[in-house]
Design an enzyme around this catalytic site. Structure first.
Site, PDB file in Angstrom:
ATOM      1  N   ASN A   9       0.844  -1.119  -0.056  1.00  0.00           N
ATOM      2  CA  ASN A   9       0.080   0.088   0.087  1.00  0.00           C
ATOM      3  C   ASN A   9       0.748   1.295  -0.019  1.00  0.00           C
ATOM      4  OD1 ASN A   9      -1.881   2.034   0.299  1.00  0.00           O
ATOM      5  ND2 ASN A   9      -2.244   1.262   2.629  1.00  0.00           N
ATOM      6  N   TRP A  10       0.871   1.881  -1.253  1.00  0.00           N
ATOM      7  CA  TRP A  10       2.029   2.886  -1.231  1.00  0.00           C
ATOM      8  C   TRP A  10       1.404   4.397  -0.718  1.00  0.00           C
ATOM      9  CZ3 TRP A  10       4.103   2.455  -6.995  1.00  0.00           C
ATOM     10  CH2 TRP A  10       5.090   1.461  -6.839  1.00  0.00           C
ATOM     11  N   LYS A  11       0.094   4.272  -0.279  1.00  0.00           N
ATOM     12  CA  LYS A  11      -0.642   5.479   0.016  1.00  0.00           C
ATOM     13  C   LYS A  11      -0.163   6.509  -0.928  1.00  0.00           C
ATOM     14  CE  LYS A  11       0.159   3.509   4.569  1.00  0.00           C
ATOM     15  NZ  LYS A  11       0.009   3.667   6.115  1.00  0.00           N
ATOM     16  N   HIS A  96      -9.454   0.957   4.785  1.00  0.00           N
ATOM     17  CA  HIS A  96      -8.176   1.188   5.437  1.00  0.00           C
ATOM     18  C   HIS A  96      -8.330   2.103   6.597  1.00  0.00           C
ATOM     19  CE1 HIS A  96      -3.986   2.587   5.988  1.00  0.00           C
ATOM     20  NE2 HIS A  96      -3.723   1.458   5.542  1.00  0.00           N
ATOM     21  N   GLU A  98      -6.672   4.593   7.714  1.00  0.00           N
ATOM     22  CA  GLU A  98      -6.615   5.967   7.293  1.00  0.00           C
ATOM     23  C   GLU A  98      -7.930   6.482   6.550  1.00  0.00           C
ATOM     24  OE1 GLU A  98      -2.984   5.669   5.190  1.00  0.00           O
ATOM     25  OE2 GLU A  98      -1.912   5.201   7.324  1.00  0.00           O
ATOM     26  N   GLY A 174       2.504   2.405  10.795  1.00  0.00           N
ATOM     27  CA  GLY A 174       3.203   3.532  10.770  1.00  0.00           C
ATOM     28  C   GLY A 174       3.922   3.603  11.692  1.00  0.00           C
ATOM     29  N   GLY A 235       2.888  -0.934   4.232  1.00  0.00           N
ATOM     30  CA  GLY A 235       2.635   0.271   3.905  1.00  0.00           C
ATOM     31  C   GLY A 235       4.375   0.873   3.995  1.00  0.00           C
ATOM     32  N   GLY A 236       4.811   1.457   4.676  1.00  0.00           N
ATOM     33  CA  GLY A 236       6.127   2.137   4.694  1.00  0.00           C
ATOM     34  C   GLY A 236       7.075   1.117   4.188  1.00  0.00           C
TER      35      GLY A 236
HETATM   36  C1  PEP Z   1      -0.819   0.311   6.091  1.00  0.00           C
HETATM   37  O1  PEP Z   1      -0.834   1.303   5.723  1.00  0.00           O
HETATM   38  O2  PEP Z   1      -1.645  -0.473   5.607  1.00  0.00           O
HETATM   39  C2  PEP Z   1       0.251  -0.349   6.981  1.00  0.00           C
HETATM   40  C3  PEP Z   1       0.003  -1.462   7.616  1.00  0.00           C
HETATM   41  O3  PEP Z   1       1.453   0.782   7.030  1.00  0.00           O
HETATM   42  P1  PEP Z   1       2.923   0.327   7.633  1.00  0.00           P
HETATM   43  O4  PEP Z   1       3.294  -0.959   6.958  1.00  0.00           O
HETATM   44  O5  PEP Z   1       3.562   1.353   7.419  1.00  0.00           O
HETATM   45  O6  PEP Z   1       2.526   0.217   9.169  1.00  0.00           O
END
Ligand code: PEP
Length: 254
Positions: A9-11, A96, A98, A174, A235-236
């Site tokens: 998930n590049w956001k 998600h 967010e 995150g 994510g990150g």
């Molecule tokens: C996400 O956004 O779905 C996520 C799990 O982010 P991260 O890996 O950065 O915690």
């Protein structure tokens, strides 16, 4: 029996130019990798280019980070399932944390999206997870059940085969603080038990449940070795091609 699925998930990160160089780099690391499904969900602006680069690849599937539940019309700023399918998007991340927290998405809204995604040929990656406050109050299982029941209302057992659940404790997203493998396994087993109530035991046994929340190359293998953890939503660490490829490889070895 459940093929592992590792999704990026590049956001709101990565331009089209960055997507092109990422893919070239990432593909060189996963050339030899088999037996795991990889999904990349870039921002909407990079989907067309990524679709062109992937050219229908079976190994790396295209995902979207969100969509609206109508096919077209006066919905300024939204993207429809039909628009995603035209670009051969296969998965769509829905609910998600967010989206829930920053954009106020409710289980009822997410449910509308799930019910439109499925007949459109998009497989939802449905995110559920509790906040720290909810966990500290011992309410995490109730929260997961409410989110699952609300978001999956009206989904048939046959359709459940195309749904992926991502358990993402909000306090781990995150933050660099991941759930312990035991905490994650406990939550995943609970998610599967709720799915069995919503459908039936054999349907629930086939649903893939990803863990998400600060997954990194260093913790991926232990998380992915838990019996009910069938993949990761990243994510990150997915923004760095080498790190993401290492997470993918940790899934293959299981
Ligand atoms: C996400 O956004 O779905 C996520 C799990 O982010 P991260 O890996 O950065 O915690």
């Amino acid at each position: 029996m459940r093929k592992k699925i590792i999704a990026a998930n590049w956001k709101m990160n990565m331009t089209v130019a960055e997507t092109v160089s990422y893919l070239e780099n990432f593909r060189s690391h996963v050339d030899e990798v088999n037996g795991v499904e990889i999904v990349i969900a870039p921002p909407f602006t990079a989907i067309a280019k990524l679709s062109e680069i992937l050219g229908g690849s079976q190994k790396i599937r295209l995902g979207a980070q969100n969509m609206y539940f109508e096919m077209s019309g006066a919905f300024t700023g939204e993207i429809s399932p039909a628009m995603l399918r035209e670009l051969f998007v296969r998965y769509v991340i829905l609910g998600h944390s967010e989206r829930r927290q920053v954009f106020g998405e409710t289980d009822a809204l997410i449910n509308k999206k799930v019910l439109v995604a499925l007949p459109s040929g998009l497989r939802p990656i449905l995110c559920v997870g509790e906040t720290l406050e909810e966990r500290d109050a011992g309410r995490e299982k109730d929260v997961l059940e409410t989110q699952l029941r609300g978001s999956l209302a009206g989904v048939t057992p046959a359709q459940m085969n195309d749904v992926v659940i991502a358990y993402e404790p909000v306090w781990a997203i995150g933050t660099g603080r991941n759930a312990t493998p035991e905490q994650a396994q406990d939550a995943h087993a609970h998610v599967r038990a709720v799915l069995a109530e919503l459908t039936d035991a054999s349907t629930a046994a086939k649903v893939r449940i990803q863990y998400g929340g600060s997954v990194k190359p260093a913790n991926a293998a232990t998380l992915l070795s838990q019996p009910d953890i069938d993949g990761a939503l990243v994510g990150g660490a997915s923004l760095e091609p080498l790190a993401f490829s290492e997470i993918v490889k940790a899934a293959v070895e299981k």
